[in-house]
Scaffold this motif. Structure first.
Motif, PDB file in Angstrom:
ATOM      1  N   ARG A   1     -19.701  16.547   7.584  1.00 45.16           N
ATOM      2  CA  ARG A   1     -21.149  16.527   7.748  1.00 45.16           C
ATOM      3  C   ARG A   1     -21.674  17.866   7.226  1.00 45.16           C
ATOM      4  O   ARG A   1     -21.200  18.922   7.655  1.00 45.16           O
ATOM      5  CB  ARG A   1     -21.550  16.309   9.206  1.00 45.16           C
TER       6      ARG A   1
ATOM      7  N   SER B   1     -24.748  20.552   6.484  1.00 48.94           N
ATOM      8  CA  SER B   1     -26.076  21.031   6.867  1.00 48.94           C
ATOM      9  C   SER B   1     -26.340  22.369   6.196  1.00 48.94           C
ATOM     10  O   SER B   1     -25.427  23.201   6.075  1.00 48.94           O
ATOM     11  CB  SER B   1     -26.186  21.189   8.390  1.00 48.94           C
TER      12      SER B   1
ATOM     13  N   ASP C   1     -29.331  11.388   0.182  1.00 46.35           N
ATOM     14  CA  ASP C   1     -29.785  10.348   1.095  1.00 46.35           C
ATOM     15  C   ASP C   1     -31.022  10.838   1.860  1.00 46.35           C
ATOM     16  O   ASP C   1     -30.938  11.791   2.640  1.00 46.35           O
ATOM     17  CB  ASP C   1     -28.655  10.021   2.069  1.00 46.35           C
TER      18      ASP C   1
ATOM     19  N   ALA D   1     -32.386   9.924   4.409  1.00 48.62           N
ATOM     20  CA  ALA D   1     -32.253   9.929   5.870  1.00 48.62           C
ATOM     21  C   ALA D   1     -31.719  11.268   6.372  1.00 48.62           C
ATOM     22  O   ALA D   1     -31.913  11.621   7.543  1.00 48.62           O
ATOM     23  CB  ALA D   1     -31.323   8.801   6.317  1.00 48.62           C
ATOM     24  N   HIS D   2     -31.055  12.018   5.494  1.00 46.24           N
ATOM     25  CA  HIS D   2     -30.460  13.294   5.889  1.00 46.24           C
ATOM     26  C   HIS D   2     -30.857  14.450   4.962  1.00 46.24           C
ATOM     27  O   HIS D   2     -30.446  15.587   5.197  1.00 46.24           O
ATOM     28  CB  HIS D   2     -28.929  13.180   5.899  1.00 46.24           C
ATOM     29  N   VAL D   3     -31.599  14.145   3.911  1.00 46.20           N
ATOM     30  CA  VAL D   3     -31.933  15.156   2.905  1.00 46.20           C
ATOM     31  C   VAL D   3     -33.439  15.175   2.685  1.00 46.20           C
ATOM     32  O   VAL D   3     -34.058  14.129   2.447  1.00 46.20           O
ATOM     33  CB  VAL D   3     -31.216  14.868   1.570  1.00 46.20           C
ATOM     34  N   THR D   4     -34.028  16.368   2.762  1.00 46.23           N
ATOM     35  CA  THR D   4     -35.458  16.549   2.495  1.00 46.23           C
ATOM     36  C   THR D   4     -35.623  17.383   1.234  1.00 46.23           C
ATOM     37  O   THR D   4     -35.024  18.462   1.117  1.00 46.23           O
ATOM     38  CB  THR D   4     -36.151  17.252   3.675  1.00 46.23           C
TER      39      THR D   4
ATOM     40  N   TYR E   1     -30.449  19.948   3.952  1.00 48.42           N
ATOM     41  CA  TYR E   1     -29.410  18.987   4.341  1.00 48.42           C
ATOM     42  C   TYR E   1     -29.256  19.024   5.862  1.00 48.42           C
ATOM     43  O   TYR E   1     -29.015  20.091   6.439  1.00 48.42           O
ATOM     44  CB  TYR E   1     -28.084  19.338   3.664  1.00 48.42           C
ATOM     45  N   ASP E   2     -29.383  17.849   6.484  1.00 47.79           N
ATOM     46  CA  ASP E   2     -29.316  17.763   7.939  1.00 47.79           C
ATOM     47  C   ASP E   2     -28.235  16.762   8.342  1.00 47.79           C
ATOM     48  O   ASP E   2     -28.444  15.555   8.357  1.00 47.79           O
ATOM     49  CB  ASP E   2     -30.679  17.316   8.486  1.00 47.79           C
ATOM     50  N   GLU E   3     -27.049  17.300   8.628  1.00 52.02           N
ATOM     51  CA  GLU E   3     -25.927  16.467   9.064  1.00 52.02           C
ATOM     52  C   GLU E   3     -25.648  15.327   8.080  1.00 52.02           C
ATOM     53  O   GLU E   3     -25.378  14.192   8.467  1.00 52.02           O
ATOM     54  CB  GLU E   3     -26.202  15.895  10.461  1.00 52.02           C
ATOM     55  N   LEU E   4     -25.700  15.645   6.782  1.00 56.73           N
ATOM     56  CA  LEU E   4     -25.445  14.642   5.749  1.00 56.73           C
ATOM     57  C   LEU E   4     -23.990  14.187   5.803  1.00 56.73           C
ATOM     58  O   LEU E   4     -23.079  15.000   5.631  1.00 56.73           O
ATOM     59  CB  LEU E   4     -25.744  15.216   4.360  1.00 56.73           C
TER      60      LEU E   4
END
Length: 390
Positions: free
Chosen positions: A155, A157, A196, A198-201, A220-223
């Motif tokens: 994962r 981040s 993704d 859902a996990h990437v801004t 990246y948030d817990e990708l």
């Protein structure tokens, strides 16, 4: 190294010029003004088979080397596309070299054919706001997670900055820390990850130039990343990345030269046409000599690009040559644009002449992907053996 004219190289240049001729300066000025990705140009380059030119033939690519890729990029930039056109292609043309060299068969089969076909857009995530040039301080972390995929994974981040083309890209070649911070460069691993949402801004960075292709902050948030998306060996990501950094310097050098050539073409035409005091301004040595000097410097820099590319394609060390090529070409390209702007006088700042756009984009290459000062640091320390200053 044979400096005789190569018919294959001439064919590459002519083929690229033929595609680029469909996209004039007004097209590129519009893309830049409207912050619009040049999809029409990209699709035309895909249709011509140029996007996959340097990807191995077994994956559907052209099987060419960095030499042909450099010719391609020089011609794109010289057409008036400058950095906007080149950045639209850059990462797909040669940015996946670490995957070609170190990726597993599964990774290669999953992505390289799609890249060669032009339907996979790739971004490059290395730089971080708190690390900058000091890659050893990267903080984006990949944490092992046995619950991801069949054989476990990670994962990830963290935050990256100046990730060009992130808005259009499906995947990113991402450098993240898998070891302890104290390990520096030896604790980094390279992944080919999905961007993704859902996990990437992704947030575009407002900037002064090259606005057809955005440069972004990426969070990246817990990708979740499956284990097979690791490129090469864990902990050797920076070493694997080096296989792409010298080619990157070579391509940037070619792009700088092409941008300088685009400007020089306009400068010569204007110096012949513009009449002051009853004669063309190009008759004045104060203008003709700077243009001639710019021509000479661009030609000399291109020879260094050719040498660096030839050594890379023949499996020889090319760090000195690649860094020298980047340094000389970035200076020569910007100087050419600056002198052409001066030849135009006040009209150099008028958008209809386009030289101001070339000038802005050529300036980027004195900073990115590595600053001129860092290329000189490399030459001073690695080639001349001088003590490290930082």
């Amino acid at each position: 190294m044979d400096l005789a004219e190569d018919p294959d190289h001439e064919a590459v240049a002519a083929g690229v010029r033929a595609v680029c001729a469909e996209f004039d300066d007004d097209y590129w000025a519009g893309c830049d003004r409207d912050h619009r990705f040049p999809w029409e140009f990209y699709d035309a380059m895909v249709a011509g088979g140029w996007v996959g030119v340097a990807i191995p033939e077994r994956f559907g690519g052209g099987g060419c080397g960095i030499t042909e890729a450099a010719i391609l990029m020089r011609e794109v930039a010289a057409s008036g596309a400058a950095m906007n056109g080149c950045t639209a292609l850059h990462l797909t043309v040669f940015g996946l070299e670490p995957v070609v060299r170190f990726g597993s068969e599964r990774l290669q089969e999953a992505f390289l054919p799609r890249a060669a076909a032009g339907d996979l857009h790739v971004a490059f995530g290395v730089t971080e706001p708190t690390a900058g040039t000091d890659t050893s301080r990267i903080a984006t972390r990949a944490t092992p997670d046995a619950t991801i995929g069949e054989d476990g994974g990670w994962r990830i981040s963290g935050q990256k900055i100046w990730t060009s083309k992130a808005e259009e890209s499906e995947v990113c070649l991402l450098l993240a820390r898998t070891g302890e911070a104290e390990a520096g460069l030896d604790g980094l691993s390279l992944f080919l990850v999905d961007l993704d949402p859902a996990h990437v801004t992704v947030r575009p960075i407002p900037k002064t130039a090259r606005n057809a292709v955005g440069s972004c902050e990426v969070f990246y948030d817990e990708l979740p990343v499956e284990g097979w998306r690791l490129v090469g060996e864990e902990g050797r990501g920076f070493r694997h990345l080096l296989s792409g950094l010298n080619p990157e310097r070579i391509l940037i050098a070619a792009e700088a030269i092409g941008t300088g050539l685009a400007a020089l073409r306009r400068g010569i035409a204007y110096a012949k046409e513009r009449q002051v005091f009853g004669r063309p301004i190009g008759a004045n040595q104060a203008l003709s000599h700077p243009l001639a000097d710019a021509h000479a410097r661009l030609r000399a820099a291109w020879l260094m690009v050719q040498l660096a590319a030839w050594r890379y394609d023949h499996g020889l060390p090319c760090g000195e040559e690649a860094n020298t090529a980047k340094y000389l070409a970035a200076e020569a390209g910007f100087d050419a644009c600056d002198r052409v702007l001066q030849v135009h006088g006040g009209l150099g700042f008028a958008e209809e002449y386009h030289v101001g756009r070339y000038w802005r984009e050529a300036r980027i290459m004195r900073v990115a992907p590595v600053s001129q000062e860092m290329t000189l640091n490399y030459l001073a320390q690695q080639v001349l053996g001088l003590p490290r200053s930082y």
